[in-house]
Write an enzyme that holds these catalytic residues in place. Structure first.
Site, PDB file in Angstrom:
ATOM      1  N   GLU A 133      -7.886  -2.700   4.534  1.00 55.28           N
ATOM      2  CA  GLU A 133      -6.633  -2.544   5.256  1.00 55.28           C
ATOM      3  C   GLU A 133      -6.860  -3.075   6.660  1.00 55.28           C
ATOM      4  O   GLU A 133      -7.684  -2.516   7.404  1.00 55.28           O
ATOM      5  CB  GLU A 133      -6.213  -1.083   5.309  1.00 55.28           C
ATOM      6  N   GLY A 163       0.833  -1.189   0.000  1.00 54.02           N
ATOM      7  CA  GLY A 163       0.000   0.000   0.000  1.00 54.02           C
ATOM      8  C   GLY A 163       0.865   1.235   0.000  1.00 54.02           C
ATOM      9  O   GLY A 163       2.011   1.218  -0.474  1.00 54.02           O
ATOM     10  N   ASN A 189      -2.695  -4.938   3.434  1.00 53.52           N
ATOM     11  CA  ASN A 189      -3.622  -4.425   2.431  1.00 53.52           C
ATOM     12  C   ASN A 189      -4.043  -5.537   1.486  1.00 53.52           C
ATOM     13  O   ASN A 189      -3.200  -6.234   0.904  1.00 53.52           O
ATOM     14  CB  ASN A 189      -2.956  -3.304   1.627  1.00 53.52           C
ATOM     15  N   ARG A 241     -17.935   1.339  13.013  1.00 55.95           N
ATOM     16  CA  ARG A 241     -18.407   2.655  12.570  1.00 55.95           C
ATOM     17  C   ARG A 241     -18.335   2.697  11.059  1.00 55.95           C
ATOM     18  O   ARG A 241     -17.606   1.928  10.421  1.00 55.95           O
ATOM     19  CB  ARG A 241     -17.545   3.773  13.156  1.00 55.95           C
ATOM     20  N   PHE A 260     -11.869  12.593   8.121  1.00 55.10           N
ATOM     21  CA  PHE A 260     -11.426  13.346   9.284  1.00 55.10           C
ATOM     22  C   PHE A 260     -10.731  14.639   8.860  1.00 55.10           C
ATOM     23  O   PHE A 260     -10.194  14.749   7.754  1.00 55.10           O
ATOM     24  CB  PHE A 260     -10.497  12.484  10.141  1.00 55.10           C
ATOM     25  N   TYR A 317       3.742  -9.698   3.004  1.00 52.20           N
ATOM     26  CA  TYR A 317       3.618  -9.339   1.593  1.00 52.20           C
ATOM     27  C   TYR A 317       3.673 -10.571   0.698  1.00 52.20           C
ATOM     28  O   TYR A 317       4.540 -11.434   0.848  1.00 52.20           O
ATOM     29  CB  TYR A 317       4.715  -8.360   1.183  1.00 52.20           C
TER      30      TYR A 317
END
Length: 314
Positions: A257, A197, A210, A281, A286, A268
């Site tokens: 992620e 990533g 990722n 959530r 942000f 990896y």
């Protein structure tokens, strides 16, 4: 008993012939699919248990413009079927040529000649062959002529109706992984290879593995509690973000992620399976990276508690 996968319907070994097989796409291998397989086994307890399915899902061939929708890819589906006690999975490559096969040839050439099936089972709404020209009534008639037994299995249902892959997809897209798990009989998982990533998670103090969603359905975007299974079978708690990372990314691609708790090894290129449990959530942008970092720390604390409670309740 070890399960065996066959992907060339024209070359089935003699030891795999004579089975009793359930027919269908089996995306998700949910409780309704398990009911079909178990009903078949109860009706033919002395016959080897098999499944006839297709890869890719026919909808992927006929409607390639649709967003990815798969609950389980081939490897995950095979593992789930094996867990049900299926001995042979006949996975037919569903390409343009096969899609042109008339219903009668599917029964004669594939089910009878190639697989040598003793008995078959499917739902009342099972349709097959070119332009879905074969229905359960035709299947019953032709199978009888060929000496193949048939069990038509009514759909397993609850107060909300029949269990279905479509219903489970909707639950995941609406943000209810725990309800999807109840209908699957296990938590829903995304399996994929860990790729590189942008290393933002590491800079924020929360390194992530990722995984691209690929052909998997995209569930509701947000932060989830997870269990991560590594290639060697070890499992770890984790907290995963699925979405387009609006605070730090351009929003062009959704990805998963996952921050694996109490784990620091290099993954990896390895294939991991990430089971979703709770949506903590929904996705949010942000105002700053500091605000994002504080929220991730809070998410991690909450995830640890929820996962601890989940284990204690088992």
């Amino acid at each position: 008993m070890q399960a065996h996968l066959y992907t060339d319907w024209r070359s089935i070994p003699s030891e795999a012939r004579g089975a009793a097989a359930a027919l269908g796409n089996f995306d998700g291998v949910h409780l309704g699919h398990a009911h079909l397989v178990r009903t078949l086994h109860l009706s033919q307890p002395d016959a080897p248990l098999a499944v006839v399915t297709f890869e890719p899902h026919p909808r992927e061939l006929f409607r390639p413009q649709d967003p990815p929708f798969r609950l389980t890819l081939a490897d995950e589906r095979f593992a789930a079927l094996a867990a049900l006690g299926v001995q042979y999975v006949f996975q037919i490559p569903f390409d343009e040529a096969f899609s042109q096969m008339p219903a009668e040839r599917f029964v004669d050439d594939v089910l009878h000649d190639a697989f040598g099936l003793k008995h078959i089972a499917c739902g009342h709404d099972f349709a097959f062959g070119h332009r879905r020209g074969g229905a359960s009534s035709f299947l019953a008639e032709r199978a009888s002529e060929l000496g193949i037994g048939l069990t038509l299995v009514s759909a397993l249902a609850d107060a909300d109706g029949p269990y279905s892959s479509t219903r489970i997809r909707r639950l995941l897209q609406d943000g209810y992984p725990e309800r999807a798990a109840a209908e699957l009989g296990r938590p829903w998982s995304i399996r994929g290879q860990v790729c590189h990533g942008d290393k933002r998670g590491r800079l924020l103090g929360f390194p992530t593995a990722n995984v691209r969603l690929g052909r998997h359905l995209e569930p509701a975007r947000g932060v989830y509690t997870t269990t991560v299974r590594l290639p060697d079978g070890r499992t770890y708690d984790g907290v995963a973000n699925i979405g387009r990372r609006p605070t730090i990314a351009d929003g062009s691609e959704s990805r998963m992620e996952v921050h694996i708790l109490d784990f620091a090894d290099d993954l990896y290129g390895q294939t991991i399976s990430v089971a979703l449990h709770d949506l903590l959530r929904t996705e949010k942008k942000f105002e700053s990276l500091d605000a994002l970092k504080q929220q991730i720390a809070s998410d991690t604390v909450q995830a640890r508690q929820l996962l601890r409670n989940r284990r204690n309740s088992l």
